[in-house]
Design a protein around this motif. Sequence first.
Motif, PDB file in Angstrom:
ATOM      1  N   ARG A  38      13.174  10.930  47.750  1.00  0.00           N
ATOM      2  CA  ARG A  38      14.081   9.974  47.128  1.00  0.00           C
ATOM      3  C   ARG A  38      13.759   8.582  47.611  1.00  0.00           C
ATOM      4  O   ARG A  38      13.292   8.403  48.736  1.00  0.00           O
ATOM      5  N   ALA A  66      22.406  -1.514  41.617  1.00  0.00           N
ATOM      6  CA  ALA A  66      21.765  -0.541  40.731  1.00  0.00           C
ATOM      7  C   ALA A  66      22.088  -0.816  39.272  1.00  0.00           C
ATOM      8  O   ALA A  66      21.315  -0.493  38.385  1.00  0.00           O
ATOM      9  N   VAL A  74      14.434   0.179  37.544  1.00  0.00           N
ATOM     10  CA  VAL A  74      13.502   0.861  38.440  1.00  0.00           C
ATOM     11  C   VAL A  74      12.614   1.756  37.600  1.00  0.00           C
ATOM     12  O   VAL A  74      13.103   2.672  36.937  1.00  0.00           O
ATOM     13  N   ARG A 102      11.706   5.100  33.387  1.00  0.00           N
ATOM     14  CA  ARG A 102      12.803   4.434  34.060  1.00  0.00           C
ATOM     15  C   ARG A 102      13.643   5.458  34.793  1.00  0.00           C
ATOM     16  O   ARG A 102      13.994   6.504  34.240  1.00  0.00           O
ATOM     17  N   LEU A 103      13.945   5.177  36.039  1.00  0.00           N
ATOM     18  CA  LEU A 103      14.727   6.103  36.852  1.00  0.00           C
ATOM     19  C   LEU A 103      16.192   5.691  36.826  1.00  0.00           C
ATOM     20  O   LEU A 103      16.518   4.510  36.739  1.00  0.00           O
ATOM     21  N   ALA A 104      17.040   6.692  36.908  1.00  0.00           N
ATOM     22  CA  ALA A 104      18.477   6.424  36.965  1.00  0.00           C
ATOM     23  C   ALA A 104      18.956   6.675  38.387  1.00  0.00           C
ATOM     24  O   ALA A 104      18.504   7.603  39.053  1.00  0.00           O
ATOM     25  N   ALA A 105      19.859   5.820  38.828  1.00  0.00           N
ATOM     26  CA  ALA A 105      20.362   5.968  40.188  1.00  0.00           C
ATOM     27  C   ALA A 105      21.207   7.225  40.294  1.00  0.00           C
ATOM     28  O   ALA A 105      21.886   7.623  39.341  1.00  0.00           O
ATOM     29  N   THR A 112      20.082   5.006  45.140  1.00  0.00           N
ATOM     30  CA  THR A 112      19.134   6.060  45.490  1.00  0.00           C
ATOM     31  C   THR A 112      18.560   6.647  44.204  1.00  0.00           C
ATOM     32  O   THR A 112      19.293   6.838  43.233  1.00  0.00           O
ATOM     33  N   TYR A 113      17.255   6.874  44.225  1.00  0.00           N
ATOM     34  CA  TYR A 113      16.586   7.361  43.018  1.00  0.00           C
ATOM     35  C   TYR A 113      15.752   8.580  43.380  1.00  0.00           C
ATOM     36  O   TYR A 113      15.099   8.606  44.428  1.00  0.00           O
ATOM     37  N   ARG A 114      15.753   9.590  42.508  1.00  0.00           N
ATOM     38  CA  ARG A 114      14.876  10.735  42.692  1.00  0.00           C
ATOM     39  C   ARG A 114      13.472  10.338  42.276  1.00  0.00           C
ATOM     40  O   ARG A 114      13.263   9.894  41.148  1.00  0.00           O
TER      41      ARG A 114
END
Lengths: 506, 1072
Positions: free
Chosen positions: B992, B1002, B1007, B1013-1016, B1024-1026
């Motif tokens: 993460r 966020a 990101v 695109r990553l979701a928090a 925090t992002y996976r």
Amino acid sequence: MRGFPPGLAPVRAATLVAVGTGLILGATSLPEPVSLARGAASAQATGPQADPVTLTRAVCPGPEALGVEGLHGSSAQTVSVAAASAPALALPAGTATGSGGSLMFDGLPAGGAWPGPASLRGQVISGPVSTARSALATGSGAMAPGTAATQWSWTKTGTSRGLSTAACLPGRASSWLVGGGAAPGRLEHLVLANPGPNPVTVDLSTLGVRGRIESPDAQGLVVAGHSRTVILLDAIAGAEPSPVVHVTVRGGTVAATLSDTWLDGVVPRGGDDVVSLVAPGREQVIPGVPVDGRAVLRVGVPGDIEAVVQSRVLTPGGPKVLPAGGVTRVAGGSTKDIDLSSLPPGTYAVQVRGDVPVVAAVMVDRRRAAGAGSDLAWPVATPPIRALAGMPLPAFGGQGVTQRLNLVATGEAASVLVTTVDAVGRAGAKKVAIRADSVSTVPLSGVTSVWVTPLAGIVRAAVLSSVTDAAGILLSVTPMADLTLTATPAPLRQLADQPGAAPAGP
Amino acid sequence: MTAVLVVHNGLAWLGDCLEAISAQARPPDRLVIVDTGSTDQGAETVQRHDRIRQVVGHVETVSAPGVSTFGEAVGLAAGQIAREPVSSTAADPATAEGCPQWLWLLHDDSAADPDALARLLDAARRSPSVGVAGPKLVTWDDPSRLLQVGLLVTRSGRRVGGPVAGEPDQGQHDRRNDVLGVSTSGMLVRRDVFETLHGFDPAFGQSCGDLDLCWRAQLAGHRVIVVPGARMREAAASSNGQRSAELTVEVAASRERRRGRQVALARCSPYVAPWLAIWIALASLGSAAGWLLAKRPRRAWAALGDIGALVTPWRTIAARRRSRGLRRVRRRDLRGLFASPRAAFGATLDTIHERSRSSTGPARGVEDPSVGTRALESGPTSEDAESLERPAAGAGWRILSHPGFLAVLAGALLAAVTCRSLLGALGPGGLGVAGGELLPASGNASELWHSWLDGWHGPGLGNALEPAPFLPVLAAAAWVLEHLPLTGDLTSSVGVAIAWLLVAAIPLSALTAYLGARVVTTAPWPRAWAALAWASLATMTTAVASGRLGAVVAHILLPLVAAGFVAATRRRSRSWATFGAALALAVTGAFNPGLAVLGALAALVLLVAGHGRTRWHASVLLLVPIGLLGPWVLRPADDPILLLAGPGLTAWQRVAAAPWQLGLLHPGGPGSYPVLLSAPIVLAGVIAMSRREAGSPFMTVLAVLALTGLALGEAAPLIIIGRIPADLAGAGGPITGWAGTGLDVAGLALIAASLRAFAGYRGLVPEPGRGRGRWSLTGLGWRRIVASLVVAAAVVGVMASVVAAGWTGSRPALTRQTPGTPAVAADQARGSWGIRLLVLTRDRDAIGYRLVGEEPGPFARDLPGPAGAPDPVLAAAVKSTVGTADGASPEAARDALAGLAVGFVGFHGASSEPLVTQLDATAGITRLSNERGLILWRVLPQGDTVASSRLRLVDAAGVPVPAAVVPVTGDHSRTDVSIGPAPPGTPAAGRRLVVAEPGQWARHARVIFGGRRLAAIAGAAQPTYRLPATAGRLTISLPPAHQRWHWLQLGLLLVALFLAAPFGSTRQGRTP
């Protein structure tokens, strides 16, 4: 706009002047500014609330003569340490918390065998220490408020015969140790124990009768984290007959103990441990001064200005003026010994007042006859007890040991609650009244720990331990530190991201 | 000798044309008339013209309705000639065997002078190498005006250098001889040359066939000459749009430009052709931009049309193929025939200059039609006129004795004296100045720009509030500073830019006041007085001495804004002046919102009360600043108090100035000088308004403005707009607006009034016609005596103010800025990990804390923002650091701090504080230094990783994974880096990415990892992002909250800048 008659120009100017003057006069006569400010940006007014402490630490110096820097092959030495948490009976209201928490010992540096942790209030844990390390007593959780520890050693025979006790204290950034001397065979071991995780730097400075003693060796001593260092005072203030050592710590705290031992040829003259409980002040009170023979009051002046010092002793019957009015001058940055030997035998408290901050302690010496062995004790100045003081009593386990609690009230009459815990863990309390500027003594027998809770007045306390055997009298005085029961967390305030520039001057 | 006349609907000129042919001193032997499908009575005209048949022996008419271009028509005629050769007559022995035959090409809209053909033939026969000869073409209507003397083109086919159509013929081009080409109109071409070259190339049709033919003739080794002695009138009907409705002037011109380019492409060396094509594209783009800048969009469009020459490459390729094998000379031998690029560029500049100069009217005076009597004015005398009166003086002396220059110089001297202690802060290595209203902060243009643009911005943990609109202006100034030569590596370009601004403010405001005063009077000395009076006003000296950024910028720009408003009310108002004023108002408003409101109100009044053009200008003045300030204009709607504040526009303690001092335009504070010295200016303004001679409505407006300003100034100290925050000196004390903003407006009005009333003051010398030439006290009248006294007092007052301001104002509240954060912390903050410093202060019973990172803090003091809710993560970290957290693990403090990228902890206070001891004893942080009242600790690394960083990789349990830290490349964790794959053996839950920013971050961040695109992760304390286990590129950006708004703002700014550029306009004026 176009049709403005030119003839009205003077009227325009007159209007301008009139309105302008009106504005200025109006602004002059307005009493108070109008506020359009948004809601008050004042601090969140959360009143300081005292919470029971959750962690208390007390450092016992350990065997003082072991592990001296640059000195190998020191003789063996064993001391005993004991720790206890105050019984609930002794705790002021609001500080007794629920169950849980523990009281335990650990070593500085880590290692060694330690008694198992205690989880009951009033329960004393104790054990011997015979390696070169200090002992760190840690009370945590519900056991944290009112944790106290004591160290003692009783050597009955041989050249190191003596009785010495030390109050185990938390680390301090600045300690004033009043003790030591220059007689042949007199050794002062300075134990610097760092209970913190980070290395600290220690600077030592010594006050002597002729002023400050500078020594390059005394600067920048590094004590590793969770560790201790022992140095000999003679290395930095060799021939000083009347030293006062100031320990300053950078980058952390240190528990400093000065162990004063005296071997006069082959005659053991005993010794005692000196700790620092108070900062320099214009009033110093030393409780528990048992005078029966030679007694010396040592006063040190940390500042540069000469101090006019007035001292008196407090007796069970009230204050007593010393010979010559007890007034003496002590030069700035120097020390002076004032002889109290002429006092009639008895247990006193000594009150020292200076016009500038001073430090003070008393050395008492018990010797039956010239040439015989003797023992020293160093009663030191203590702070007034605000909430609770107490200590596990040294368990000498021998016959003829007498232990007494010496209380002193200054300024006004006082009363205290004295709580004792017996060997089976039963706590008992009794109220003791002390007259103004007087001392009072409570005998302690069959007691494992004693606790003093002030009810009224300004009270200080010390425990006097003495034993009389065929070779003479051994004695030691253990000062009782004011214990921290609660902590008032400072309110935290997130500041605006506008750095604090001072407003421009007019 | 055959003439070929091509006729196409040229009835209007045909008669004259035939007449001219028949009037030739040496008439052609044969005339072939080609009618290309005329629909008028051209054929009958030819038929009826008997004289031509008498003069020319052989006239024949060919009808060619299917032929469209001139070249095809001529080709047809040439074929006819070849089929039916006319035996040479005795008329001219020169046509005998062995002598070359010539073709004389004629348009139906041209008329040759009687000796034209003779002169052409004469010149052509002189050298056997001449293949083509052409006459001098003059306009049809006025033979003394030139149309063309040969074709002069650049290598890239641009026509330059020829006489401008309509240029008077004074023989200036008569020395021309060899040219690249001549026009088909009157072109005399050797028949064998024409046939060898296969005539006109069909690719270039009507427009540039002549150029192409001549170019090919040159390449084939035949000279092309122009014979200025042979003159020919030419109506140029095709390019004037007179021949057909669809072929307009524009279309013809642009086609000709394009064809010219194509000819060049077809006739240049084949190796050069691609490069030439690129050059044509670039040059047309460049010249289009240039014309656009000169506000000549049509010309720009035409220049852009050159690119059209490149879209039909087959045309040039075919033309090139058709002329294969004809070249006899090297291309570089033709070098001398082309116009040089420098000449081409010069011609363009000349055109621009010609346009603007021709439109600049004669020197004008005050244009306000409402000015009735000008009793005391010296009359409309412009500087231009004056400078012409003294031609003997050298340019250097003229500059040195120029009143405007002297006023700016005096302002510069005053600035140098008052700011001498700050001169050291101007160096590139410094941090600028601090003190007074300027806060110790440092930053560069990029950081400041992002602090305005990014959706999450600001110092400390940041915020999403609408940023102040002056930030981009400051960032632009800093950017310019960074890109100046010799500035080297700037530590804080913004700080240095502010220092420069403060030092240059006084001379700059003198300059703007001098320029702006032109709308009131053109007399230079009164304007110089006004400039110096404005620059030395106490509002300015105190603003500079205290670093009141907003006030300083407003003071510099106000004269231009006011002048723009005045100019907008005038009949001959200029758009560029209004757009300039609107831009100035926008910048003023960005720094000083209160003045923006005042400006908007004034524009509204103009909009309602004005008429016609004034309304248009008023709407520009109203809408352009609003548009430029963008979404920020909505913020005061929520909180109107913001309009009373601004950078450096608040007073954090009661101003020492009494109301009467405010009345004399003195706001008090550092930089003040004796108050009474300003009395003459105020007095002069008030007396000026009482003068009945001076323009009344203008004066009334000024009076209202003066009273408004005074009222604002007097009211400012009486209105509390905020309270001093708790941790600052004087906590809880009142904050008021700065009185100087209003007083500045009042001062402007009073100075303008004085200037208006006394600008034409002639002293005690009687005006001609009034005092009847007599010099006597009685003849003067008390008014003039009062005026003399007032003027004298005003001049002396300003001089004394300048001297006094220089004398007493030498103790500004500002000092050279010293670094606020320790060098090691500042250094690491700008490093790859974006490390922060946690600053702790002890404030009575409380512990204050603040995060300091790379993000620049505010540069000038403003109204403190609303006390927001403390960030829970930061609060917990501080709580654990100062030891008030419960049951914490020994290294909880370090972990909490590292989680926020805190690498250093600093404490402002005594080292005897228990807090210091506490921090010393905290595991994981270690004492570093104790300097200048700041005790500094370093947060130690855990294991062998970097201690703190903005971005870190952890596993699902929060334990750092190998290569745990990710570098950042910008503020607030903006980054663009490659991340390797997760090492084998990473738990299935994966790794993460934890960002050391507050939770709201966020919502504003974008990101992107590996293009996705990553979701928090919802519910995490920190963003925090996976992160997938594969390698990829991680990009974190903070898009602006109002992206469309910003594009609109940019567009509006470009348009406004373009329209505000004071040149190129066909209605050029000098009114600012």
